[in-house]
Design a protein around this motif. Structure first.
Motif, PDB file in Angstrom:
ATOM      1  N   ALA A 166      71.158  -0.066 -11.086  1.00  0.00           N
ATOM      2  CA  ALA A 166      71.241  -0.876 -12.305  1.00  0.00           C
ATOM      3  C   ALA A 166      72.698  -1.149 -12.671  1.00  0.00           C
ATOM      4  O   ALA A 166      73.035  -2.240 -13.139  1.00  0.00           O
ATOM      5  N   MET A 167      73.588  -0.162 -12.456  1.00  0.00           N
ATOM      6  CA  MET A 167      75.016  -0.371 -12.698  1.00  0.00           C
ATOM      7  C   MET A 167      75.559  -1.460 -11.768  1.00  0.00           C
ATOM      8  O   MET A 167      76.342  -2.317 -12.197  1.00  0.00           O
ATOM      9  N   LYS A 168      75.150  -1.436 -10.513  1.00  0.00           N
ATOM     10  CA  LYS A 168      75.604  -2.462  -9.572  1.00  0.00           C
ATOM     11  C   LYS A 168      75.091  -3.845  -9.979  1.00  0.00           C
ATOM     12  O   LYS A 168      75.767  -4.857  -9.770  1.00  0.00           O
ATOM     13  N   LEU A 169      73.908  -3.886 -10.562  1.00  0.00           N
ATOM     14  CA  LEU A 169      73.342  -5.164 -10.982  1.00  0.00           C
ATOM     15  C   LEU A 169      73.994  -5.696 -12.252  1.00  0.00           C
ATOM     16  O   LEU A 169      74.237  -6.904 -12.370  1.00  0.00           O
ATOM     17  N   THR A 170      74.264  -4.810 -13.206  1.00  0.00           N
ATOM     18  CA  THR A 170      74.676  -5.254 -14.547  1.00  0.00           C
ATOM     19  C   THR A 170      76.120  -4.932 -14.912  1.00  0.00           C
ATOM     20  O   THR A 170      76.668  -5.542 -15.840  1.00  0.00           O
ATOM     21  N   GLY A 171      76.704  -3.935 -14.250  1.00  0.00           N
ATOM     22  CA  GLY A 171      78.015  -3.450 -14.666  1.00  0.00           C
ATOM     23  C   GLY A 171      77.932  -2.414 -15.764  1.00  0.00           C
ATOM     24  O   GLY A 171      78.948  -1.809 -16.124  1.00  0.00           O
ATOM     25  N   ASP A 172      76.725  -2.178 -16.303  1.00  0.00           N
ATOM     26  CA  ASP A 172      76.543  -1.215 -17.383  1.00  0.00           C
ATOM     27  C   ASP A 172      75.937   0.080 -16.843  1.00  0.00           C
ATOM     28  O   ASP A 172      75.116   0.056 -15.926  1.00  0.00           O
ATOM     29  N   GLN A 218      67.954  -3.440 -20.508  1.00  0.00           N
ATOM     30  CA  GLN A 218      68.903  -2.372 -20.186  1.00  0.00           C
ATOM     31  C   GLN A 218      70.226  -2.917 -19.677  1.00  0.00           C
ATOM     32  O   GLN A 218      71.137  -2.151 -19.345  1.00  0.00           O
ATOM     33  N   GLY A 219      70.332  -4.215 -19.618  1.00  0.00           N
ATOM     34  CA  GLY A 219      71.543  -4.866 -19.152  1.00  0.00           C
ATOM     35  C   GLY A 219      71.186  -6.213 -18.547  1.00  0.00           C
ATOM     36  O   GLY A 219      70.006  -6.541 -18.362  1.00  0.00           O
ATOM     37  N   ALA A 238      65.030  -5.003 -17.021  1.00  0.00           N
ATOM     38  CA  ALA A 238      64.204  -4.667 -18.178  1.00  0.00           C
ATOM     39  C   ALA A 238      63.257  -3.494 -17.962  1.00  0.00           C
ATOM     40  O   ALA A 238      62.368  -3.256 -18.781  1.00  0.00           O
ATOM     41  N   TYR A 239      63.437  -2.762 -16.857  1.00  0.00           N
ATOM     42  CA  TYR A 239      62.574  -1.604 -16.605  1.00  0.00           C
ATOM     43  C   TYR A 239      63.214  -0.750 -15.526  1.00  0.00           C
ATOM     44  O   TYR A 239      63.808  -1.271 -14.572  1.00  0.00           O
ATOM     45  N   ARG A 240      63.078   0.564 -15.678  1.00  0.00           N
ATOM     46  CA  ARG A 240      63.452   1.470 -14.586  1.00  0.00           C
ATOM     47  C   ARG A 240      62.722   2.795 -14.764  1.00  0.00           C
ATOM     48  O   ARG A 240      62.483   3.256 -15.885  1.00  0.00           O
ATOM     49  N   ALA A 241      62.355   3.402 -13.634  1.00  0.00           N
ATOM     50  CA  ALA A 241      61.674   4.698 -13.657  1.00  0.00           C
ATOM     51  C   ALA A 241      61.716   5.305 -12.269  1.00  0.00           C
ATOM     52  O   ALA A 241      61.821   4.594 -11.259  1.00  0.00           O
TER      53      ALA A 241
END
Length: 493
Positions: A166-172, A218-219, A238-241
Motif C-alpha cells: 500500500a505504501m508503494k501504491l500511495t506513498g502513505d 487508506q490512500g 480502499a481495503y486491506r487485510a
C-alpha cells in the motif's frame, strides 16, 4: 467499464485480479513468478523475502491482467490488498527497506515470544491479546532489536507485507487494527496498542503509523505508482487485510458461526466469534476480523495445520506410480473403506504444530498390516489424517463457543478430493459449500465495499458462485467417528 482491482501478496507468488464492479465477475487474473518466489533461509528455521520482489512481481501480474482485459487505468475504481500474514517490513525515514522481510514461516522468534508470554503473564496475554506473543511480528521485531541493533536504530516505521505494498501504491504508511492484531500489537481490552507488549520489548510507539479502517480510503495512488502501473493518479486504495481474514471475506464469511477453510500446502479453518475469547493453551489464534469494531466484536479464530496438502504432494512424489495424477490418487483413495482398514497417518510432518502446543511430532503411519493394506489404503489414510487434524482443532474452537454448521471453501487443492470433503462433512457434521473465488478477487470486492460502491457484503458477494454442496453422510457418521477416535488416540498421546 468500471473495475475493481485486487492484489494478493503471497510467499509463493503475487496474484492480481480484475473484477467487473457491476456484475461482480472476475474479468482477468494472473500471478507471478511462474516458479515459486525466492525464500532465503540463511539458517535452519529462517525464512526471508525481499519486499522489492513482491513489488516487481505485482507489476508483472498487474500488466498481464490489464492486457488480458484490455482495460485502461481510468477504468479502475478502487484497489484492495491482501497479504501473507505476520511478516515484518522495516523502513527508515526515507522509506527505504532496511532488511529483508522476516516472513510468516520463519521460526527464529519463538523463544522471544515464549519469554514474553511468561514475563507479561499468561492470563494477561490471553485476556488482552487473545494469543500468546508467539512467533508473530512483535517477537520478530524483538529478534531484530537484539541481533541487529544497527538496523533497529534506523527504523522509522514497521509494517506488514500488505502495508508495504500500500505504501508503494500511495506513498502513505498506515496500518489497520486487523493488521496490528495479527502482529500481536493490539490490546482488545483497551482498544489501543498494547502497552504490555511495547514496554516489554521496548518498542517505540513512533514505529507505528496512523491506524485506518479495513474498509475505507487508506490512500490514493501516487503519481509515481500511476506511472509504473499505468493507473490513474488518485485511484483509491480502499481495503486491506491479511490472507486468512481475506479468504473468509472472499467466501462472504462475516458473522458468528460462519466458517471458512483452505487446504493447500498448509490448511486453515477460520471461524467468526462475537465475543472476546481465547484458547487457554493458545493452540488456535484469535485476531480481529475484517468487520471488527469495539462496538460490534467480530473475531477470526484461526486453526492452522502445517501438514495438509504437503502430505498429499509427498504421497504423489514418493508413493504414486510415475504419471499418476491427483485425480487418479483421489479415485484410488475412494476405493478404500472409511477408516482405511484400521490404518492411521499422523500428518504433522511440516514443522512444529501450534495445535499440538508447538510440538514437532513429524508424520507417522500406524497399524499397517502387510497382508491387507495397499496403496489405496495409504492414500485414504493420508487424506483422513488431514481431516482428523482439522476435527481435533475444531473441537478446541467448539470449546470456545463456536458453532460449526457450514464450512465454506474454494473448490481447489484438497477440496477437489471427494474423500477429503466427504470425510470432513461426515465427521464434523457440517455442510461443505465450495465456491469459485480466490483471495485477489476477494480483495477487489473488499475495495468495492471500502469505497461504498457496494452497500454491504451481501451486495458485494451476491454473484459468488456456489459450485458444490457436500452434506454430512449421517449413515456413516459412527464409522467416521470411530476412525477419528482411533487416530486421536495415537496422535494426541
Amino acid at each position: 467499464m468500471r473495475y475493481l482491482f485486487g492484489y494478493d501478496i503471497g510467499s509463493s507468488s503475487v496474484k492480481a485480479c480484475l473484477v467487473d464492479a457491476e456484475s461482480g465477475k472476475i474479468v482477468a487474473s494472473d500471478f507471478f513468478p511462474k516458479e515459486e518466489m525466492k525464500i532465503t533461509a540463511v539458517k535452519s528455521g529462517w525464512a526471508e523475502q525481499e519486499p522489492s520482489d513482491w513489488w516487481a512481481n505485482l507489476k508483472l501480474a498487474h500488466q498481464s491482467v490489464m492486457q488480458k482485459a484490455g482495460a485502461k487505468g481510468s477504468d479502475i475504481m478502487a484497489i484492495g490488498v491482501t497479504w501473507q500474514m505476520h511478516g515484518l517490513v522495516l523502513t527508515d525515514k526515507d522509506r527505504h527497506v532496511l532488511r529483508p522481510s522476516i516472513i510468516w514461516c520463519d521460526s527464529r522468534a519463538v523463544p522471544y515470544g515464549e519469554k514474553a508470554f511468561d514475563a507479561i503473564g499468561r492470563e494477561k496475554c490471553l485476556s488482552h491479546l487473545l494469543n500468546s506473543p508467539g512467533n508473530f511480528t512483535a517477537s520478530k521485531l524483538a529478534w531484530v532489536k537484539e541481533h541487529e541493533p544497527h538496523v533497529f536504530e534506523q527504523i522509522d516505521k514497521l509494517m506488514l507485507p500488505g502495508d508495504y505494498i500500500a505504501m508503494k501504491l500511495t506513498g502513505d504508511i498506515v496500518m489497520t487494527v486487523e493488521g496490528l492484531s495479527e502482529g500481536i500489537f493490539w490490546d482488545f481490552k483497551t482498544n489501543t496498542l498494547s502497552d504490555d507488549v511495547l514496554d516489554y520489548y521496548d518498542i517505540p510507539r513512533s514505529f507505528f503509523p496512523e491506524v485506518k479502517p479495513v474498509f475505507g480510503i487508506q490512500g490514493y495512488v501516487s503519481a509515481e505508482a500511476a506511472k509504473e502501473l499505468g493507473l490513474k493518479e488518485g485511484t483509491p486504495v480502499a481495503y486491506r487485510a491479511g490472507d486468512q481474514p481475506n479468504n473468509a471475506l472472499s467466501l462472504n464469511v462475516f458473522e458468528p458461526g460462519e466458517i471458512a477453510s483452505t487446504a493447500g500446502t498448509s490448511g486453515v479453518v477460520y471461524g467468526i466469534l462475537n465475543k472476546l475469547n481465547y484458547d487457554p493453551q493458545s493452540r488456535v489464534n484469535t485476531f480481529a476480523h475484517v468487520n471488527y469494531t469495539p462496538e460490534q466484536i467480530r473475531l477470526g479464530v484461526l486453526l492452522c495445520i502445517n501438514g495438509t496438502g504437503i502430505l498429499n504432494s509427498w504421497m504423489k512424489r514418493n508413493l504414486a506410480v510415475e504419471g499418476l495424477s491427483y485425480d487418479e490418487m483421489n479415485l484410488l483413495a475412494a476405493q478404500s473403506p472409511i477408516g482405511a482398514k484400521g490404518l492411521s497417518i499422523i500428518p504433522f510432518g511440516n514443522g512444529a504444530e501450534r495445535v499440538l502446543g508447538n510440538r514437532d511430532v513429524n508424520c507417522s503411519l500406524h497399524g499397517i498390516n502387510f497382508n491387507i493394506h495397499d496403496k489405496k489404503d495409504v492414500l485414504r489414510a493420508a487424506q483422513e489424517g488431514i481431516v482428523f487434524s482439522y476435527e481435533y482443532g475444531m473441537e478446541i474452537m467448539r470449546e470456545m463457543g463456536m458453532q460449526i454448521h457450514t464450512i465454506k471453501a474454494g473448490r481447489a487443492n484438497m477440496f477437489l478430493s471427494p474423500v477429503f470433503a466427504q470425510t470432513l462433512a461426515g465427521l464434523s457434521g457440517a455442510t461443505i459449500e465450495l465456491y469459485n473465488t480466490d483471495g485477489a478477487a476477494g480483495a477487489a470486492k473488499g475495495a468495492g465495499i471500502g469505497t461504498g460502491f457496494y452497500a454491504s457484503n451481501k451486495e458485494a458477494f451476491a454473484s459468488l458462485e456456489k459450485l458444490a454442496v457436500i452434506e454430512p453422510d449421517k449413515t456413516h457418521a459412527a464409522a467416521y467417528r470411530e476412525a477419528y477416535e482411533k487416530w486421536a488416540h495415537v496422535a494426541c498421546r
